[in-house]
Design a protein around this motif. Structure first.
Motif, PDB file in Angstrom:
ATOM      1  N   TYR A   1       9.839   5.843 -21.193  1.00  0.00           N
ATOM      2  CA  TYR A   1       9.559   5.411 -19.820  1.00  0.00           C
ATOM      3  C   TYR A   1       8.652   6.431 -19.161  1.00  0.00           C
ATOM      4  CZ  TYR A   1      12.969   8.898 -18.222  1.00  0.00           C
ATOM      5  OH  TYR A   1      13.628  10.072 -17.974  1.00  0.00           O
ATOM      6  N   ALA A   2       7.959   5.998 -18.121  1.00  0.00           N
ATOM      7  CA  ALA A   2       7.134   6.885 -17.300  1.00  0.00           C
ATOM      8  C   ALA A   2       7.082   6.310 -15.893  1.00  0.00           C
ATOM      9  CB  ALA A   2       5.724   7.011 -17.872  1.00  0.00           C
ATOM     10  N   VAL A   3       7.398   7.132 -14.911  1.00  0.00           N
ATOM     11  CA  VAL A   3       7.377   6.711 -13.506  1.00  0.00           C
ATOM     12  C   VAL A   3       6.105   7.252 -12.869  1.00  0.00           C
ATOM     13  CG1 VAL A   3       8.598   6.720 -11.310  1.00  0.00           C
ATOM     14  CG2 VAL A   3       9.902   6.789 -13.460  1.00  0.00           C
ATOM     15  N   MET A   4       5.211   6.343 -12.467  1.00  0.00           N
ATOM     16  CA  MET A   4       3.937   6.732 -11.880  1.00  0.00           C
ATOM     17  C   MET A   4       3.960   6.515 -10.369  1.00  0.00           C
ATOM     18  SD  MET A   4       2.579   7.744 -14.645  1.00  0.00           S
ATOM     19  CE  MET A   4       0.872   8.016 -14.191  1.00  0.00           C
ATOM     20  N   THR A   5       2.797   6.673  -9.708  1.00  0.00           N
ATOM     21  CA  THR A   5       2.773   6.592  -8.249  1.00  0.00           C
ATOM     22  C   THR A   5       2.997   5.181  -7.711  1.00  0.00           C
ATOM     23  OG1 THR A   5       0.363   6.393  -8.328  1.00  0.00           O
ATOM     24  CG2 THR A   5       1.277   8.595  -7.979  1.00  0.00           C
TER      25      THR A   5
ATOM     26  N   CYS B   1       5.944   5.916  -5.474  1.00  0.00           N
ATOM     27  CA  CYS B   1       6.209   7.362  -5.504  1.00  0.00           C
ATOM     28  C   CYS B   1       4.926   8.073  -5.063  1.00  0.00           C
ATOM     29  CB  CYS B   1       6.614   7.820  -6.904  1.00  0.00           C
ATOM     30  SG  CYS B   1       7.997   6.901  -7.610  1.00  0.00           S
ATOM     31  N   GLY B   2       4.880   9.377  -5.254  1.00  0.00           N
ATOM     32  CA  GLY B   2       3.672  10.121  -4.926  1.00  0.00           C
ATOM     33  C   GLY B   2       3.564  10.434  -3.449  1.00  0.00           C
ATOM     34  N   GLU B   3       2.344  10.756  -3.010  1.00  0.00           N
ATOM     35  CA  GLU B   3       2.100  11.131  -1.621  1.00  0.00           C
ATOM     36  C   GLU B   3       0.975  10.290  -1.054  1.00  0.00           C
ATOM     37  OE1 GLU B   3       0.457  15.028   0.746  1.00  0.00           O
ATOM     38  OE2 GLU B   3       2.123  15.327  -0.667  1.00  0.00           O
ATOM     39  N   ASP B   4       1.200   9.711   0.125  1.00  0.00           N
ATOM     40  CA  ASP B   4       0.199   8.892   0.799  1.00  0.00           C
ATOM     41  C   ASP B   4      -0.825   9.825   1.439  1.00  0.00           C
ATOM     42  OD1 ASP B   4      -1.275   7.225   2.478  1.00  0.00           O
ATOM     43  OD2 ASP B   4       0.424   5.893   2.813  1.00  0.00           O
ATOM     44  N   SER B   5      -2.070   9.758   0.963  1.00  0.00           N
ATOM     45  CA  SER B   5      -3.113  10.665   1.468  1.00  0.00           C
ATOM     46  C   SER B   5      -3.494  10.384   2.910  1.00  0.00           C
ATOM     47  CB  SER B   5      -4.366  10.546   0.574  1.00  0.00           C
ATOM     48  OG  SER B   5      -4.857   9.216   0.577  1.00  0.00           O
ATOM     49  N   VAL B   6      -3.210   9.179   3.408  1.00  0.00           N
ATOM     50  CA  VAL B   6      -3.556   8.817   4.786  1.00  0.00           C
ATOM     51  C   VAL B   6      -2.515   9.345   5.768  1.00  0.00           C
ATOM     52  CG1 VAL B   6      -3.972   6.914   6.395  1.00  0.00           C
ATOM     53  CG2 VAL B   6      -4.831   6.777   4.048  1.00  0.00           C
ATOM     54  N   THR B   7      -1.249   9.045   5.498  1.00  0.00           N
ATOM     55  CA  THR B   7      -0.178   9.451   6.417  1.00  0.00           C
ATOM     56  C   THR B   7       0.377  10.830   6.088  1.00  0.00           C
ATOM     57  OG1 THR B   7       1.576   8.453   5.072  1.00  0.00           O
ATOM     58  CG2 THR B   7       0.486   7.027   6.678  1.00  0.00           C
TER      59      THR B   7
ATOM     60  N   ARG C   1       0.818  -1.186   0.000  1.00  0.00           N
ATOM     61  CA  ARG C   1       0.000   0.000   0.000  1.00  0.00           C
ATOM     62  C   ARG C   1       0.870   1.262   0.000  1.00  0.00           C
ATOM     63  NH1 ARG C   1      -1.828   3.941   2.656  1.00  0.00           N
ATOM     64  NH2 ARG C   1      -3.927   4.723   2.359  1.00  0.00           N
ATOM     65  N   SER C   2       2.026   1.185   0.682  1.00  0.00           N
ATOM     66  CA  SER C   2       2.928   2.336   0.656  1.00  0.00           C
ATOM     67  C   SER C   2       3.426   2.530  -0.758  1.00  0.00           C
ATOM     68  CB  SER C   2       4.107   2.119   1.610  1.00  0.00           C
ATOM     69  OG  SER C   2       4.781   0.929   1.310  1.00  0.00           O
ATOM     70  N   PHE C   3       3.339   3.734  -1.251  1.00  0.00           N
ATOM     71  CA  PHE C   3       3.530   4.014  -2.672  1.00  0.00           C
ATOM     72  C   PHE C   3       4.973   3.809  -3.127  1.00  0.00           C
ATOM     73  CE2 PHE C   3      -0.581   4.988  -2.436  1.00  0.00           C
ATOM     74  CZ  PHE C   3      -1.031   6.294  -2.411  1.00  0.00           C
TER      75      PHE C   3
ATOM     76  N   LYS D   1       2.746  11.332   4.094  1.00  0.00           N
ATOM     77  CA  LYS D   1       4.167  11.200   3.771  1.00  0.00           C
ATOM     78  C   LYS D   1       4.373  11.217   2.262  1.00  0.00           C
ATOM     79  CE  LYS D   1       8.247   8.366   4.701  1.00  0.00           C
ATOM     80  NZ  LYS D   1       8.788   7.177   5.394  1.00  0.00           N
ATOM     81  N   SER D   2       5.386  11.936   1.838  1.00  0.00           N
ATOM     82  CA  SER D   2       5.679  12.034   0.410  1.00  0.00           C
ATOM     83  C   SER D   2       6.786  11.068   0.016  1.00  0.00           C
ATOM     84  CB  SER D   2       6.113  13.463   0.056  1.00  0.00           C
ATOM     85  OG  SER D   2       6.520  13.528  -1.296  1.00  0.00           O
ATOM     86  N   TYR D   3       6.572  10.402  -1.115  1.00  0.00           N
ATOM     87  CA  TYR D   3       7.562   9.479  -1.674  1.00  0.00           C
ATOM     88  C   TYR D   3       8.044   9.967  -3.042  1.00  0.00           C
ATOM     89  CZ  TYR D   3       5.712   6.344   1.901  1.00  0.00           C
ATOM     90  OH  TYR D   3       5.321   5.799   3.104  1.00  0.00           O
ATOM     91  N   GLU D   4       7.839  11.253  -3.310  1.00  0.00           N
ATOM     92  CA  GLU D   4       8.162  11.799  -4.621  1.00  0.00           C
ATOM     93  C   GLU D   4       9.631  11.616  -4.991  1.00  0.00           C
ATOM     94  OE1 GLU D   4       6.308  13.464  -7.299  1.00  0.00           O
ATOM     95  OE2 GLU D   4       5.046  12.051  -6.244  1.00  0.00           O
ATOM     96  N   HIS D   5      10.505  11.637  -3.999  1.00  0.00           N
ATOM     97  CA  HIS D   5      11.934  11.508  -4.286  1.00  0.00           C
ATOM     98  C   HIS D   5      12.281  10.168  -4.919  1.00  0.00           C
ATOM     99  CE1 HIS D   5      11.178   9.879  -0.270  1.00  0.00           C
ATOM    100  NE2 HIS D   5      12.222   9.086  -0.457  1.00  0.00           N
TER     101      HIS D   5
END
Length: 319
Positions: free
Chosen positions: A65-69, A30-36, A26-28, A38-42
């Motif tokens: 290529y494309a990097v999604m959440t 990338c992107g941002e977890d709307s529950v916690t 469930r932890s992404f 926390k951002s994983y964008e890096h």
């Protein structure tokens, strides 16, 4: 029914493949977890950097290529002939960038071996590495393992990070290649992460457009566009970059019932939206694709080259 990877990837059928890897937790990715919150964008940067680095080691060219959440797309060209043309020491040089060389190979490189059996064993090992350098499965394994290791370390956990092995789809002709690349580069637009391809971060098209700002026809690590094929042409994607950019823009404007995102009809044409430096660089790339010239540069530099070569005229392209 599960199909063997050897049947899904057959270089005798096609060298082009569309690969997809999806995060299992469930932890992404990338992107941002709307529950916690926390951002994983890096992690997008992790993945993009890793893809482009492996492309310089493996004989596998990155078309798109494309990097999604929670997943990423990769369109690749497996360059077997390039791997087979590498010298013994070129294979070793590429392999040691990511792997520790066995002691036997280290002695082989230093030419300290005299036993025929040891030398034969070294050549067997190097041949195995050569085959791995054009193995899509091997490159994807190393790509995913590295990202999973970093993500697990950051999340302070263990276990699977990816949803099984990567999925691969064979691209049998140029139409399939174009469709897969377009689908990949439009992923952020379709997902409503970005409004236009040129604002879609962590995609190959964005990387190519950024390179145009620096007047670089092809960014480091990506397979170049070459236009129409002919015998003297270098290897590359059989389309013109300018045509591809316009095609992606046109396709992105089409509404799809299964996707929520699209390029607004209010947006000007993409070639109009690009900056002046991008437009100038793209114009140069288009000329290069259509008219192969031995000498390319400003009128002043072309004149200087002509004088130094003591020629009345040269086959040049002024930029």
């Amino acid at each position: 029914m599960t199909i063997a990877r050897s049947q899904l990837i057959s270089l005798d059928v096609t060298p082009y493949y569309h690969c997809v890897s999806r995060c299992v937790r469930r932890s992404f990715l990338c992107g941002e977890d709307s529950v916690t919150g926390k951002s994983y964008e890096h992690r997008r940067d992790w993945l993009e950097s890793r893809i482009l680095k492996l492309a310089t080691i493996y004989c596998i060219d990155i078309c798109a290529y494309a990097v999604m959440t929670n997943h990423y797309h990769l369109v690749a060209h497996v360059n077997r002939s390039k791997a087979e043309s590498l010298s013994t020491f070129e294979v070793i040089e590429r392999w040691q960038q990511e792997h520790h060389l066995p002691w036997l190979i280290q002695r082989f490189v230093k030419r300290q071996l005299s036993c025929k059996a040891e030398i034969k064993r070294c050549h067997q090992i190097i041949q195995q590495w050569r085959e791995r350098l054009y193995s899509l499965s091997w490159m994807m394994k190393e790509l995913n393992f590295n990202i999973a290791l970093q993500a697990n370390r950051e999340d302070h956990c263990t276990g699977h990070f990816w949803e099984g092995r990567f999925k691969s789809y064979a691209l049998l002709d140029e139409a399939a290649l174009l469709a897969a690349m377009t689908y990949t580069d439009l992923n952020p637009v379709r997902a409503k992460i970005a409004e236009t391809p040129e604002t879609s971060q962590y995609t190959s098209l964005k990387k190519r457009l950024d390179a145009l700002e620096e007047h670089q026809p092809t960014p480091h690590g990506l397979y170049p566009f070459i236009g129409d094929r002919h015998p003297e042409q270098p290897a590359g994607i059989p389309f013109r970059l300018s045509d591809y950019i316009e095609w992606v823009d046109f396709t992105g404007r089409q509404l799809r019932q299964d996707k929520c995102g699209y390029i607004s009809q209010d947006q000007p044409a993409i070639l109009t939206r690009l900056s002046l430096s991008q437009t100038k660089a793209l114009e140069l790339v288009t000329h290069l694709e259509r008219r192969r010239k031995r000498w390319i540069g400003s009128p002043g530099h072309l004149l200087l080259a002509k004088q130094r070569l003591n020629k009345k005229r040269i086959d040049g392209l002024a930029i």
